[in-house]
Design a protein around this motif. Structure first.
Motif, PDB file in Angstrom:
ATOM      1  N   PHE A  59       0.820  -1.209   0.000  1.00 52.73           N
ATOM      2  CA  PHE A  59       0.000   0.000   0.000  1.00 52.73           C
ATOM      3  C   PHE A  59       0.857   1.265   0.000  1.00 52.73           C
ATOM      4  O   PHE A  59       0.515   2.258  -0.641  1.00 52.73           O
ATOM      5  N   ASP A  60       1.980   1.215   0.713  1.00 60.28           N
ATOM      6  CA  ASP A  60       2.853   2.390   0.762  1.00 60.28           C
ATOM      7  C   ASP A  60       3.542   2.658  -0.573  1.00 60.28           C
ATOM      8  O   ASP A  60       4.035   3.758  -0.815  1.00 60.28           O
ATOM      9  N   SER A  61       3.587   1.645  -1.447  1.00 61.04           N
ATOM     10  CA  SER A  61       4.200   1.826  -2.762  1.00 61.04           C
ATOM     11  C   SER A  61       3.229   2.444  -3.767  1.00 61.04           C
ATOM     12  O   SER A  61       3.632   2.825  -4.867  1.00 61.04           O
ATOM     13  N   LEU A  62       1.954   2.544  -3.381  1.00 62.15           N
ATOM     14  CA  LEU A  62       0.941   3.078  -4.281  1.00 62.15           C
ATOM     15  C   LEU A  62       0.826   4.593  -4.141  1.00 62.15           C
ATOM     16  O   LEU A  62       1.136   5.145  -3.080  1.00 62.15           O
ATOM     17  N   PRO A  63       0.375   5.279  -5.170  1.00 67.38           N
ATOM     18  CA  PRO A  63       0.124   6.724  -5.048  1.00 67.38           C
ATOM     19  C   PRO A  63      -0.906   6.987  -3.955  1.00 67.38           C
ATOM     20  O   PRO A  63      -1.826   6.185  -3.756  1.00 67.38           O
ATOM     21  N   PRO A  64      -0.791   8.104  -3.225  1.00 72.26           N
ATOM     22  CA  PRO A  64      -1.722   8.394  -2.115  1.00 72.26           C
ATOM     23  C   PRO A  64      -3.192   8.407  -2.532  1.00 72.26           C
ATOM     24  O   PRO A  64      -4.061   8.091  -1.722  1.00 72.26           O
ATOM     25  N   SER A  65      -3.441   8.748  -3.781  1.00 72.88           N
ATOM     26  CA  SER A  65      -4.822   8.850  -4.239  1.00 72.88           C
ATOM     27  C   SER A  65      -5.381   7.535  -4.764  1.00 72.88           C
ATOM     28  O   SER A  65      -6.570   7.452  -5.105  1.00 72.88           O
ATOM     29  N   TYR A  66      -4.543   6.490  -4.833  1.00 69.30           N
ATOM     30  CA  TYR A  66      -5.013   5.224  -5.385  1.00 69.30           C
ATOM     31  C   TYR A  66      -6.076   4.632  -4.464  1.00 69.30           C
ATOM     32  O   TYR A  66      -5.892   4.573  -3.243  1.00 69.30           O
ATOM     33  N   PRO A  67      -7.212   4.184  -5.013  1.00 69.32           N
ATOM     34  CA  PRO A  67      -8.312   3.705  -4.175  1.00 69.32           C
ATOM     35  C   PRO A  67      -7.974   2.430  -3.403  1.00 69.32           C
ATOM     36  O   PRO A  67      -7.703   1.384  -3.996  1.00 69.32           O
ATOM     37  N   VAL A  68      -7.988   2.527  -2.084  1.00 62.84           N
ATOM     38  CA  VAL A  68      -7.860   1.357  -1.211  1.00 62.84           C
ATOM     39  C   VAL A  68      -9.137   1.310  -0.377  1.00 62.84           C
ATOM     40  O   VAL A  68      -9.350   2.140   0.502  1.00 62.84           O
ATOM     41  N   TYR A  69      -9.999   0.358  -0.689  1.00 64.30           N
ATOM     42  CA  TYR A  69     -11.291   0.231  -0.032  1.00 64.30           C
ATOM     43  C   TYR A  69     -11.203  -0.746   1.134  1.00 64.30           C
ATOM     44  O   TYR A  69     -10.440  -1.706   1.104  1.00 64.30           O
ATOM     45  N   GLY A  70     -12.006  -0.485   2.151  1.00 63.32           N
ATOM     46  CA  GLY A  70     -12.094  -1.415   3.268  1.00 63.32           C
ATOM     47  C   GLY A  70     -13.485  -1.369   3.862  1.00 63.32           C
ATOM     48  O   GLY A  70     -14.094  -0.296   3.944  1.00 63.32           O
ATOM     49  N   THR A  71     -14.020  -2.528   4.257  1.00 61.09           N
ATOM     50  CA  THR A  71     -15.328  -2.565   4.909  1.00 61.09           C
ATOM     51  C   THR A  71     -15.126  -2.403   6.407  1.00 61.09           C
ATOM     52  O   THR A  71     -14.498  -3.234   7.049  1.00 61.09           O
ATOM     53  N   LEU A  72     -15.665  -1.304   6.941  1.00 58.66           N
ATOM     54  CA  LEU A  72     -15.457  -0.946   8.345  1.00 58.66           C
ATOM     55  C   LEU A  72     -16.769  -0.499   8.973  1.00 58.66           C
ATOM     56  O   LEU A  72     -17.651   0.034   8.280  1.00 58.66           O
ATOM     57  N   LEU A  73     -16.905  -0.681  10.277  1.00 59.01           N
ATOM     58  CA  LEU A  73     -18.130  -0.296  10.958  1.00 59.01           C
ATOM     59  C   LEU A  73     -18.347   1.217  10.946  1.00 59.01           C
ATOM     60  O   LEU A  73     -19.481   1.684  11.068  1.00 59.01           O
ATOM     61  N   GLY A 130     -11.368  -8.028  12.266  1.00 59.59           N
ATOM     62  CA  GLY A 130     -11.499  -7.125  11.131  1.00 59.59           C
ATOM     63  C   GLY A 130     -10.138  -6.709  10.579  1.00 59.59           C
ATOM     64  O   GLY A 130      -9.128  -7.394  10.762  1.00 59.59           O
ATOM     65  N   ILE A 131     -10.118  -5.569   9.920  1.00 57.97           N
ATOM     66  CA  ILE A 131      -8.881  -5.045   9.339  1.00 57.97           C
ATOM     67  C   ILE A 131      -7.987  -4.523  10.453  1.00 57.97           C
ATOM     68  O   ILE A 131      -8.441  -3.793  11.341  1.00 57.97           O
ATOM     69  N   SER A 132      -6.712  -4.892  10.434  1.00 56.25           N
ATOM     70  CA  SER A 132      -5.779  -4.464  11.486  1.00 56.25           C
ATOM     71  C   SER A 132      -5.600  -2.951  11.461  1.00 56.25           C
ATOM     72  O   SER A 132      -5.811  -2.286  10.433  1.00 56.25           O
ATOM     73  N   GLU A 133      -5.194  -2.400  12.600  1.00 59.31           N
ATOM     74  CA  GLU A 133      -5.083  -0.945  12.735  1.00 59.31           C
ATOM     75  C   GLU A 133      -4.110  -0.346  11.725  1.00 59.31           C
ATOM     76  O   GLU A 133      -4.377   0.696  11.117  1.00 59.31           O
ATOM     77  N   ALA A 134      -2.960  -0.995  11.532  1.00 58.02           N
ATOM     78  CA  ALA A 134      -1.960  -0.463  10.602  1.00 58.02           C
ATOM     79  C   ALA A 134      -2.507  -0.426   9.173  1.00 58.02           C
ATOM     80  O   ALA A 134      -2.307   0.565   8.447  1.00 58.02           O
ATOM     81  N   ILE A 135      -3.197  -1.477   8.760  1.00 53.82           N
ATOM     82  CA  ILE A 135      -3.778  -1.509   7.414  1.00 53.82           C
ATOM     83  C   ILE A 135      -4.946  -0.531   7.315  1.00 53.82           C
ATOM     84  O   ILE A 135      -5.147   0.130   6.288  1.00 53.82           O
ATOM     85  N   ARG A 136      -5.711  -0.411   8.394  1.00 55.45           N
ATOM     86  CA  ARG A 136      -6.849   0.506   8.400  1.00 55.45           C
ATOM     87  C   ARG A 136      -6.414   1.933   8.084  1.00 55.45           C
ATOM     88  O   ARG A 136      -7.142   2.693   7.426  1.00 55.45           O
ATOM     89  N   GLN A 137      -5.229   2.298   8.544  1.00 56.86           N
ATOM     90  CA  GLN A 137      -4.724   3.656   8.290  1.00 56.86           C
ATOM     91  C   GLN A 137      -4.402   3.882   6.815  1.00 56.86           C
ATOM     92  O   GLN A 137      -4.308   5.016   6.364  1.00 56.86           O
ATOM     93  N   ARG A 138      -4.236   2.791   6.067  1.00 58.09           N
ATOM     94  CA  ARG A 138      -3.967   2.912   4.624  1.00 58.09           C
ATOM     95  C   ARG A 138      -5.246   2.904   3.800  1.00 58.09           C
ATOM     96  O   ARG A 138      -5.202   3.139   2.591  1.00 58.09           O
ATOM     97  N   VAL A 139      -6.368   2.583   4.432  1.00 56.79           N
ATOM     98  CA  VAL A 139      -7.648   2.569   3.719  1.00 56.79           C
ATOM     99  C   VAL A 139      -8.114   4.005   3.523  1.00 56.79           C
ATOM    100  O   VAL A 139      -8.282   4.745   4.487  1.00 56.79           O
TER     101      VAL A 139
END
Length: 247
Positions: free
Chosen positions: A165-179, A203-212
């Protein structure tokens, strides 16, 4: 005829450490083996006379009895054929990630869930799944069987999701299903991006959630006393279906 050493070798492949050491996985049943044979060259095929007569296949096939098949099978009810295949090595460049819709699995643990998600990805035309290193092994016999052959059609890539995720452009869509996400049926959905699905319990881990950067919610339509959450495979199916419906 199958030797005792061959039986021992195949049975060891139930364990991840042996699969990784040998770079080999087991597939069983006419559907799963048949789909894999169309994509990969097998290392070995063990089949009953019934399977050989139905398929007419003679290449690399060791004919065995039903009793011998039961001795090497991981299924409660063995299905005519068991084959060994090399675990594929897949590395996808970022240029391909940028032009497609893919899935990322963050800590999925249940083999049945993982196999079902691979099958769902195949159904909805999603060609690649990126798995965190702590996600269940896609080449576990239970996972392979649960895919019902779809593992032959979907590329499974184990990687460090944070680095990806860190290798992707900041605007690249990273979707996550979250409450705390927004209603998926009311949000714009793109034709490209990565959809993250999280662990069954946490669910999605905190570190990954920050990239969503696109937070989605599958709304519950029943008020009051209801289920706390959806099974992750079901949630994946609903999410993928909505993305593809929009396209």
């Amino acid at each position: 005829m199958i030797s005792k050493n061959q039986i021992k070798y195949i049975r060891q492949l139930e364990l991840k450490k042996y699969r990784r050491r040998e770079n080999v996985f087991v597939a069983e049943g006419p559907k799963v083996v048949g789909d894999l044979l169309r994509r990969y060259q097998p290392i070995a095929v063990y089949a009953t006379s019934e399977w050989r007569q139905e398929t007419g296949d003679r290449s690399l096939v060791t004919e065995i009895s039903d009793d011998e098949l039961r001795r090497i099978s991981f299924l409660q009810h063995p299905q005519q054929v068991l084959a060994l295949f090399p675990i594929p090595t897949i590395n996808y460049p970022l240029s391909i990630i940028h032009s497609t819709l893919s899935l990322a699995l963050d800590g999925i643990q249940d083999p049945g869930n993982l196999g079902t998600i691979i099958r769902i990805a195949d159904w909805f035309g999603i060609g690649t799944i990126y798995c965190s290193e702590d996600t269940a092994d896609a080449y576990n016999p239970k996972v392979v069987q649960a895919t019902m052959g779809s593992i032959a059609h979907v590329n499974i890539v184990y990687t460090d999701l944070l680095k990806l995720f860190d290798s992707l452009p900041p605007s690249y869509p990273v979707y996550g299903t979250l409450l705390d996400g927004e209603d998926i049926y009311q949000q714009p959905l793109s034709n490209e991006g990565i959809i993250v699905m999280g662990n069954e319990g946490n669910g999605i881990s905190e570190a990954i959630r920050q990239r969503v950067n696109r937070r989605l919610l599958i709304p519950c339509f029943r008020k009051g006393d209801t289920a706390e959450s959806l099974n992750v495979a079901i949630a994946t199916a609903i999410t993928c279906s909505e993305f593809k419906r929009r396209q």
